[in-house]
Design a protein around this motif. Structure first.
Motif, PDB file in Angstrom:
ATOM      1  N   VAL A   1      48.738  42.458  37.538  1.00 26.51           N
ATOM      2  CA  VAL A   1      48.804  43.749  36.869  1.00 26.51           C
ATOM      3  C   VAL A   1      49.947  44.337  36.933  1.00 26.51           C
ATOM      4  O   VAL A   1      51.134  44.131  37.681  1.00 26.51           O
ATOM      5  N   ILE A   2      50.113  45.013  35.872  1.00 28.65           N
ATOM      6  CA  ILE A   2      51.532  45.714  35.495  1.00 28.65           C
ATOM      7  C   ILE A   2      51.387  47.064  35.296  1.00 28.65           C
ATOM      8  O   ILE A   2      50.437  47.745  34.743  1.00 28.65           O
ATOM      9  N   THR A   3      52.360  47.882  36.024  1.00 26.48           N
ATOM     10  CA  THR A   3      52.213  49.472  35.849  1.00 26.48           C
ATOM     11  C   THR A   3      53.715  49.823  35.768  1.00 26.48           C
ATOM     12  O   THR A   3      54.558  49.196  35.831  1.00 26.48           O
ATOM     13  N   GLY A   4      53.757  51.153  35.551  1.00 21.90           N
ATOM     14  CA  GLY A   4      55.225  51.696  35.353  1.00 21.90           C
ATOM     15  C   GLY A   4      55.328  53.385  34.886  1.00 21.90           C
ATOM     16  O   GLY A   4      54.263  53.522  34.663  1.00 21.90           O
ATOM     17  N   THR A   5      56.235  53.894  35.086  1.00 22.00           N
ATOM     18  CA  THR A   5      56.325  54.964  34.412  1.00 22.00           C
ATOM     19  C   THR A   5      56.440  55.052  33.152  1.00 22.00           C
ATOM     20  O   THR A   5      56.619  54.192  32.291  1.00 22.00           O
ATOM     21  N   PRO A   6      56.021  56.367  32.910  1.00 19.03           N
ATOM     22  CA  PRO A   6      55.515  56.592  31.261  1.00 19.03           C
ATOM     23  C   PRO A   6      57.076  56.476  30.375  1.00 19.03           C
ATOM     24  O   PRO A   6      58.143  56.759  30.994  1.00 19.03           O
TER      25      PRO A   6
ATOM     26  N   TRP B   1      46.888  39.260  31.949  1.00 20.38           N
ATOM     27  CA  TRP B   1      47.651  40.333  32.345  1.00 20.38           C
ATOM     28  C   TRP B   1      47.245  41.526  31.881  1.00 20.38           C
ATOM     29  O   TRP B   1      46.460  41.677  30.870  1.00 20.38           O
ATOM     30  N   ILE B   2      46.949  42.825  32.723  1.00 24.11           N
ATOM     31  CA  ILE B   2      46.351  43.934  32.447  1.00 24.11           C
ATOM     32  C   ILE B   2      47.270  45.080  32.803  1.00 24.11           C
ATOM     33  O   ILE B   2      48.184  45.137  33.989  1.00 24.11           O
ATOM     34  N   VAL B   3      47.783  45.964  31.825  1.00 25.95           N
ATOM     35  CA  VAL B   3      48.426  47.092  32.089  1.00 25.95           C
ATOM     36  C   VAL B   3      47.531  48.414  32.486  1.00 25.95           C
ATOM     37  O   VAL B   3      46.465  48.501  31.849  1.00 25.95           O
ATOM     38  N   ALA B   4      47.769  49.043  33.299  1.00 20.42           N
ATOM     39  CA  ALA B   4      47.207  50.106  33.875  1.00 20.42           C
ATOM     40  C   ALA B   4      48.406  51.436  34.335  1.00 20.42           C
ATOM     41  O   ALA B   4      49.376  51.121  35.036  1.00 20.42           O
ATOM     42  N   HIS B   5      48.067  52.384  33.805  1.00 21.85           N
ATOM     43  CA  HIS B   5      48.987  53.554  34.169  1.00 21.85           C
ATOM     44  C   HIS B   5      48.914  54.274  35.604  1.00 21.85           C
ATOM     45  O   HIS B   5      47.832  54.277  35.877  1.00 21.85           O
ATOM     46  N   PRO B   6      50.058  54.604  35.734  1.00 22.09           N
ATOM     47  CA  PRO B   6      49.707  55.392  37.210  1.00 22.09           C
ATOM     48  C   PRO B   6      49.398  56.884  36.945  1.00 22.09           C
ATOM     49  O   PRO B   6      49.149  57.422  35.804  1.00 22.09           O
TER      50      PRO B   6
END
Length: 713
Positions: free
Chosen positions: A441-446, A606-611
């Motif tokens: 899982v990958i996340t991060g600031t805009p 891999w899946i990207v999810a926004h905070p």
């Protein structure tokens, strides 16, 4: 005879037929070819007179009376060789015109393998002709099923393509019970116990079954039409269902094809029912051919389910359940596929896991016959001998886990399976290496560059490791943008701003280089979704992933990228209103399915999810995996968790400046063989559209738990 004919013409009864085999006149048999067809096209077939169904039955009755045999017997005799032609003294006068004043014997009949053709050659005087189908004749007499019987669900079993290939008597069709019993025997399918050379070759050579096993199980054959065209007859293998020494049903199988059907009133019993009565050990397989294969290997205590692995209704036949209950061991040798495993699990749950043993065939063989053909009888014996005790679904086998652990300790297992593969970035390899069967899982600031960095990562993997294919679901980009991005990362050169250049030489060179890159990319990347598609469901996405993973000719899949999650269509947005429990459940189910897919197809996801939206991100604070919108399952269910942020610093006036340096924090590493917690840096090169490792030491920060506590306060 004259009195009978008069009653016949008045539509009355003609009386009883002579006994079978007692013919009043000779019946001549000879080959009929093109000359016969020419005869039927002469005189009487012009200006045909319509013949009613009652008159057709009258013709059959007259022929049966004169020949002393039945329509069915004539057809059967014709099926054994050439057609049967009756004419002249072999037949009575025409039942329509009675031969006219001169009593001409101009009535002629030809019997083929399923039809009676008749014609009166008194041209322009009688002119009656036609054909009578045995099937339709028997239906009119109520002796076999009609399409209406099938629609009314009277227990009739149709053959392939909806065609009744053989007479099937309906119970209760005759008022008198003794006559009904006689007719049932008369029209019962009687397969020949002497199989043809072609069928014998199929069973003994193609299927490797011993001939004595075929004989012992009374396997027969018959020839019949298995489609409506009736161009030629097919050989059909007949598997009898024998219960206590008596045939209680018959299952037909078209030779060389998996087309099967049952005769009317066949009992839903195991094939080989008598073989398992009183046995302490019983073998259950999924097909008659598999049962014969096990018997060829020496196991006579074997039986096959009657209707595949879809249901266990055969358990309700008489005392089948009690027979299995009294057995000490039950070997479940159903097909080694999903349906077979599910059927074995249901049977084991009924009779107890302790005495049920699952048979798994060697070398990926699906069933017992495939093992017999490839590995002879020893392969079947080995499969039965190595059967393992059944376990409830989802309960791992400790022995398998121990064996796998030992292969790791002894170095027999490929390190890639548990340590992962290199990312191509030495600084990142110390903390993170993707492993087949895991979920990241990958996340991060805009604006931190999650998409740009993730595409660079899979490009690194595809470049460094030959034969790796990746499926990209990049919803927040146009497909042409994705292709351009991949080309530039592969050739490490920006070309998008040079398209349309007036320099012909530069334009030609750039085009050739891009074309070579496209050829290379086509072998390694597949675009699953793009163009801001919001209609794709989780089920459709998983189906697309499965198709690519099973494309063995292309090399399967090594990895899948889903960027970002929130473009996947929800089942029903109404359930997400209020507390948000519905979305939490959906995310949990989705992550479980993605993880299961990764394990089943041995690939990485891999899946990207926004905070969630948070004003503190602007001030340089970093999100955690628990800050991802929707659910804490993002942290709980992933194997690896990455957080991407851009490095920032404050000017003297307090303004915060965002740099091009990217920080990648490994916030979760469940597999410590493939990673550990830590942070690495990358500098972005705008000219090559690539990330270069930044070896500057990362300043130590206070533990995230303390930072989260301060933020909450």
């Amino acid at each position: 005879r004259v009195r009978r004919w008069r009653r016949l013409r008045r539509g009355g009864s003609t009386g009883a037929l002579p006994p079978d085999g007692a013919r009043g006149f000779l019946c001549s048999r000879h080959a009929v070819g093109q000359d016969t067809e020419a005869r039927w096209s002469q005189g009487g077939l012009t200006d045909k007179v319509k013949v009613t169904k009652k008159e057709l039955d009258m013709v059959v009755e007259a022929v049966e009376l004169q020949t002393g045999t039945t329509f069915e017997a004539l057809v059967k005799e014709a099926g054994m060789g050439a057609n049967i032609e009756l004419h002249g003294e072999d037949l009575p006068l025409c039942p329509f015109c009675n031969g006219g004043d001169k009593k001409e014997r101009a009535f002629s009949v030809t019997v083929t393998t399923d039809t009676m053709l008749f014609n009166c050659f008194r041209a322009n005087k009688c002119n009656r002709s036609g054909k009578i189908s045995l099937l339709e004749h028997l239906r009119r007499k109520g002796q076999i099923a009609t399409p209406a019987d099938v629609r009314e669900n009277k227990g009739v079993v149709m053959g392939p393509d909806g065609f009744f290939t053989a007479p099937s008597p309906l119970p209760g069709a005759f008022a008198d019970s003794r006559r009904a019993e006689a007719e049932l025997k008369k029209f019962e399918i009687q397969p020949s116990m002497v199989i043809s050379a072609k069928v014998e070759e199929y069973l003994t050579e193609t299927r490797a079954i011993a001939l004595d096993v075929v004989t012992r199980n009374k396997i027969g054959m018959m020839r019949c039409w298995t489609d409506r065209t009736k161009k030629e007859q097919d050989s059909v293998i007949v598997f009898p269902t024998i219960v206590r020494g008596k045939v209680k049903g018959q299952k037909m199988r078209r030779l060389g094809q998996k087309v099967m059907w049952k005769t009317l009133n066949s009992v839903n019993a195991l094939f080989g029912f008598d073989n398992i009565v009183g046995q302490k050990e019983i073998i259950i397989v999924e097909g008659e051919i598999d049962a014969l294969s096990c018997e060829t290997a020496g196991f006579k205590n074997v039986a096959s389910v009657s209707s595949g692995s879809g249901n266990e209704s055969w358990l309700e036949f008489e005392n089948t359940r009690e027979i299995l209950m009294q057995a000490e061991r039950i070997y479940l040798a159903t097909d080694c596929d999903e349906a077979g495993d599910e059927s074995a699990g249901r049977i084991a749950a009924i009779f107890g896991y302790k005495k049920c043993f699952r048979v798994t065939w060697m070398d990926g063989c699906k069933d017992a016959n495939e093992v017999l053909v490839k590995h002879k009888a020893d392969g079947i014996r080995e499969g039965i001998r190595n059967a393992k005790n059944c376990r409830p679904s989802g309960m791992p086998d400790l022995a398998d886990s121990v064996d796998e652990a030992m292969t790791v300790l002894t170095g027999e297992m490929d390190p890639e399976r548990y340590k992962g593969i290199s990312t191509g970035w030495a600084n990142l390899d110390k903390f993170y290496r993707p492993v087949r069967g895991e979920l990241t899982v990958i996340t991060g600031t805009p604006g931190s560059g999650k998409t740009e960095w993730l595409v660079s990562l899979v490009m690194q993997l595809a470049t460094k490791h030959e034969g790796k294919r990746f499926l990209l679901f990049q919803f927040e980009a146009m497909s042409r943008t994705i292709v351009t991005q991949l080309i530039e990362k592969h050739i490490e050169k920006r070309i998008s701003h040079k398209f349309g250049s007036t320099d012909v030489k530069e334009q030609t060179s750039m085009t050739d280089e891009a074309q070579k890159a496209v050829t290379w990319l086509d072998e390694r990347f597949v675009i699953g979704a793009a163009n801001f598609d919001t209609d794709i469901t989780l089920e459709a996405m998983l189906e697309c992933m499965k198709l690519e993973a099973e494309a063995k000719e292309k090399g399967g899949l090594w990895g899948v990228v889903i960027d970002p999650y929130n473009y996947i269509a929800m089942p029903d947005k109404r359930i997400f209103s209020g507390s948000g429990i519905g979305e939490t459940f959906f995310i949990s189910t989705m992550l479980s399915q993605l993880k299961a897919f990764a394990l089943e197809h041995s690939c990485h996801v891999w899946i990207v999810a926004h905070p969630t939206k948070n004003t503190s991100w602007v001030d340089g604070a970093k999100p955690s995996l628990y800050d991802i919108a929707g659910s804490a399952h993002w942290f709980n269910k992933c194997d690896m968790g990455l957080i991407l942020t851009r490095e920032t610093f404050k000017l003297e006036d307090g303004e915060r400046v965002i740099t091009s340096t990217l920080e990648v924090e490994v916030a979760k590493a469940r597999n410590r063989e493939a990673g550990q917690l830590g942070t690495v840096r990358f500098d972005y090169d705008f000219e090559t559209r690539s990330y270069q490792p930044n070896e500057d030491p990362v300043e130590k920060e206070e533990p995230r738990e303390k930072k989260d506590k301060k933020r909450r306060n």
